[in-house]
Design an enzyme around this catalytic site. Structure first.
Site, PDB file in Angstrom:
ATOM      1  N   SER A 139       0.982  -1.013  -0.125  1.00 39.93           N
ATOM      2  CA  SER A 139      -0.091   0.076  -0.044  1.00 39.93           C
ATOM      3  C   SER A 139       0.889   1.455  -0.113  1.00 39.93           C
ATOM      4  CB  SER A 139      -0.937   0.121   1.199  1.00 39.93           C
ATOM      5  OG  SER A 139      -1.555   1.233   1.235  1.00 39.93           O
ATOM      6  N   TYR A 152      -1.770   0.273  10.747  1.00 43.07           N
ATOM      7  CA  TYR A 152      -1.900  -0.199   9.668  1.00 43.07           C
ATOM      8  C   TYR A 152      -0.508   0.194   8.864  1.00 43.07           C
ATOM      9  CZ  TYR A 152      -3.754  -0.615   4.850  1.00 43.07           C
ATOM     10  OH  TYR A 152      -3.754  -1.125   3.576  1.00 43.07           O
TER      11      TYR A 152
HETATM   12  N1  LIG Z   1      -8.679  -0.608  -0.473  1.00 48.05           N
HETATM   13  C1  LIG Z   1      -7.696   0.209  -0.552  1.00 48.05           C
HETATM   14  O1  LIG Z   1      -7.813   1.391  -0.372  1.00 48.05           O
HETATM   15  C2  LIG Z   1      -6.505  -0.604  -0.305  1.00 48.05           C
HETATM   16  C3  LIG Z   1      -5.415   0.174  -0.782  1.00 48.05           C
HETATM   17  C4  LIG Z   1      -4.044  -0.281  -0.776  1.00 48.05           C
HETATM   18  C5  LIG Z   1      -3.670  -1.500  -0.312  1.00 48.05           C
HETATM   19  N2  LIG Z   1      -5.026  -2.471   0.103  1.00 48.05           N
HETATM   20  C6  LIG Z   1      -4.740  -3.842   0.540  1.00 48.05           C
HETATM   21  O2  LIG Z   1      -5.349  -4.550  -0.576  1.00 48.05           O
HETATM   22  C7  LIG Z   1      -5.724  -5.846   0.333  1.00 48.05           C
HETATM   23  C8  LIG Z   1      -7.145  -6.382  -0.091  1.00 48.05           C
HETATM   24  O3  LIG Z   1      -7.898  -5.178   0.558  1.00 48.05           O
HETATM   25  P1  LIG Z   1      -9.444  -4.799  -0.243  1.00 48.05           P
HETATM   26  O4  LIG Z   1      -9.303  -3.492  -0.438  1.00 48.05           O
HETATM   27  O5  LIG Z   1      -9.778  -5.847  -1.230  1.00 48.05           O
HETATM   28  O6  LIG Z   1     -10.430  -5.077   1.147  1.00 48.05           O
HETATM   29  P2  LIG Z   1     -11.678  -6.227   1.133  1.00 48.05           P
HETATM   30  O7  LIG Z   1     -12.503  -5.906   0.041  1.00 48.05           O
HETATM   31  O8  LIG Z   1     -12.095  -5.660   2.639  1.00 48.05           O
HETATM   32  O9  LIG Z   1     -11.008  -7.317   1.177  1.00 48.05           O
HETATM   33  C9  LIG Z   1     -10.322  -8.119   2.085  1.00 48.05           C
HETATM   34  C10 LIG Z   1     -10.205  -9.451   1.809  1.00 48.05           C
HETATM   35  O10 LIG Z   1      -9.244 -10.077   2.832  1.00 48.05           O
HETATM   36  C11 LIG Z   1      -9.753 -11.237   3.478  1.00 48.05           C
HETATM   37  N3  LIG Z   1      -9.153 -11.278   4.705  1.00 48.05           N
HETATM   38  C12 LIG Z   1      -9.232 -10.264   5.840  1.00 48.05           C
HETATM   39  N4  LIG Z   1      -8.590 -11.398   6.877  1.00 48.05           N
HETATM   40  C13 LIG Z   1      -8.600 -12.602   6.465  1.00 48.05           C
HETATM   41  C14 LIG Z   1      -8.111 -13.569   7.350  1.00 48.05           C
HETATM   42  N5  LIG Z   1      -7.956 -13.430   8.610  1.00 48.05           N
HETATM   43  N6  LIG Z   1      -7.868 -14.745   6.580  1.00 48.05           N
HETATM   44  C15 LIG Z   1      -8.406 -14.872   5.211  1.00 48.05           C
HETATM   45  N7  LIG Z   1      -8.769 -13.891   4.683  1.00 48.05           N
HETATM   46  C16 LIG Z   1      -8.738 -12.582   5.323  1.00 48.05           C
HETATM   47  C17 LIG Z   1     -11.379 -10.943   3.222  1.00 48.05           C
HETATM   48  O11 LIG Z   1     -11.832 -12.104   3.262  1.00 48.05           O
HETATM   49  P3  LIG Z   1     -12.936 -13.026   4.383  1.00 48.05           P
HETATM   50  O12 LIG Z   1     -13.152 -11.716   5.381  1.00 48.05           O
HETATM   51  O13 LIG Z   1     -13.874 -13.618   3.880  1.00 48.05           O
HETATM   52  O14 LIG Z   1     -11.879 -13.731   5.143  1.00 48.05           O
HETATM   53  C18 LIG Z   1     -11.314 -10.308   2.048  1.00 48.05           C
HETATM   54  O15 LIG Z   1     -11.446 -11.264   0.966  1.00 48.05           O
HETATM   55  C19 LIG Z   1      -5.473  -5.752   1.727  1.00 48.05           C
HETATM   56  O16 LIG Z   1      -4.211  -6.431   1.938  1.00 48.05           O
HETATM   57  C20 LIG Z   1      -5.344  -4.033   1.787  1.00 48.05           C
HETATM   58  O17 LIG Z   1      -4.515  -4.059   2.957  1.00 48.05           O
HETATM   59  C21 LIG Z   1      -6.164  -2.028   0.206  1.00 48.05           C
END
Ligand SMILES: NC(=O)c1ccc[n+]([C@@H]2O[C@H](COP(=O)([O-])OP(=O)(O)OC[C@H]3O[C@@H](n4cnc5c(N)ncnc54)[C@H](OP(=O)(O)O)[C@@H]3O)[C@@H](O)[C@H]2O)c1
Length: 252
Positions: A139, A152
């Site tokens: 990120s 975070y």
């Molecule tokens: N959205 C942003 O602005 C952003 C920006 C930069 C980086 N990111 C990074 O991108 C990645 C994905 O985030 P996203 O934005 O796609 O969020 P999201 O839509 O909330 O998806 C998060 C995913 O992680 C899974 N997850 C969370 N805890 C878990 C666990 N303990 N075991 C297995 N799976 C788990 C969730 O699945 P379940 O709940 O079904 O387990 C879900 O599939 C993250 O690493 C986040 O830090 C996000």
């Protein structure tokens, strides 16, 4: 031409957001995708869309459970040669002095230890076979810190260290490592960060045209479809309206 024909890909965090979009993108190029997360119903629904995919329910916080679940989903002689480690989350936006130690543990166990557990499940096999791609979801929070984001950000700085460390530890093995580091992406991320406060989550994206999960999936697809001599190391991507982790131009 299907550029990922014959590849077996693991995507953690495939039940939503960036992970789900990436699974679709990899499958569209012919990869057989293993969809991993905790919410089985969502994984099964996505799997129906993606020919050749399968699901594995796991919690990346659990080291032994993650390794066993991934092992169990593999057929005799199969090995994962592409892994996208997207499972992750943030909790809260409080100053560090007001933070909740239980939430700190959840973020550290998911974002740092969870990535280590995913690596442990795939990396030895890739090194032994001298081929593979590992994509880390970093990120911009792993490069710059913002108020209320200390924990975070610390977790994403750690992901960056794991990306750099894995590259060095597997040096010369033929395995490629990529860190994709997005700014603001509209997913469930903010809703989870704000513990289901949808109004507060919506406000994060109000008046801006943020990145979409498909934008990030597209960058991941780019990295893993390069010629074997090319390793795209790091991709930093911003919404056009975002100048830094604290500056975002909003249309009112
Ligand atoms: N959205 C942003 O602005 C952003 C920006 C930069 C980086 N990111 C990074 O991108 C990645 C994905 O985030 P996203 O934005 O796609 O969020 P999201 O839509 O909330 O998806 C998060 C995913 O992680 C899974 N997850 C969370 N805890 C878990 C666990 N303990 N075991 C297995 N799976 C788990 C969730 O699945 P379940 O709940 O079904 O387990 C879900 O599939 C993250 O690493 C986040 O830090 C996000």
């Amino acid at each position: 031409m299907n550029r990922l024909e014959n590849r077996l890909a693991l995507v953690t965090g495939a039940s939503a957001g960036i992970g789900a979009a990436t699974a679709r993108a990899l499958a569209s190029e012919g990869a057989r995708v293993i969809l991993a997360a905790r919410r089985l119903d969502r994984l099964q629904a996505l799997s129906k869309e993606l020919p050749g995919s399968r699901v594995v329910q796991l919690d990346v916080q659990d080291a032994a459970g993650t390794l066993a679940a991934i092992q169990a989903v593999l057929e005799e002689g199969e090995f994962i040669d592409l892994a996208v480690l997207s499972a992750g989350l943030a909790r809260g936006f409080e100053p560090i002095q007001e933070g909740d130690p239980e939430e700190w543990s959840e973020v550290i166990d998911t974002n740092i230890k969870g990535v280590l557990h995913g690596l442990k499940a795939v990396l030895s096999g890739m090194i032994a076979r001298r081929t593979g791609d590992v994509v880390f979801l970093g990120s911009v929070a792993g490069r710059w810190v913002y108020p209320g984001g200390a924990l975070y950000c610390a977790s994403k700085y750690a992901v960056r260290a794991l990306y750099e460390g894995a590259r060095q530890d597997a040096f010369g093995s033929g395995v490629r490592f990529t860190s994709v580091d997005p700014g603001m992406v509209e997913t469930d991320f903010s809703s989870i960060r704000f513990r289901g406060d949808e109004q507060r989550a919506k406000a994060v994206y109000a008046g801006v045209d943020p990145l979409t999960p498909d934008d990030v999936a597209d960058a991941i697809l780019y990295a893993v479809t390069r010629a074997p001599n090319v390793n795209i190391g790091e991709i930093v991507m911003w919404a056009s309206a975002q100048a830094s982790v604290t500056a975002c131009k909003r249309e009112t």
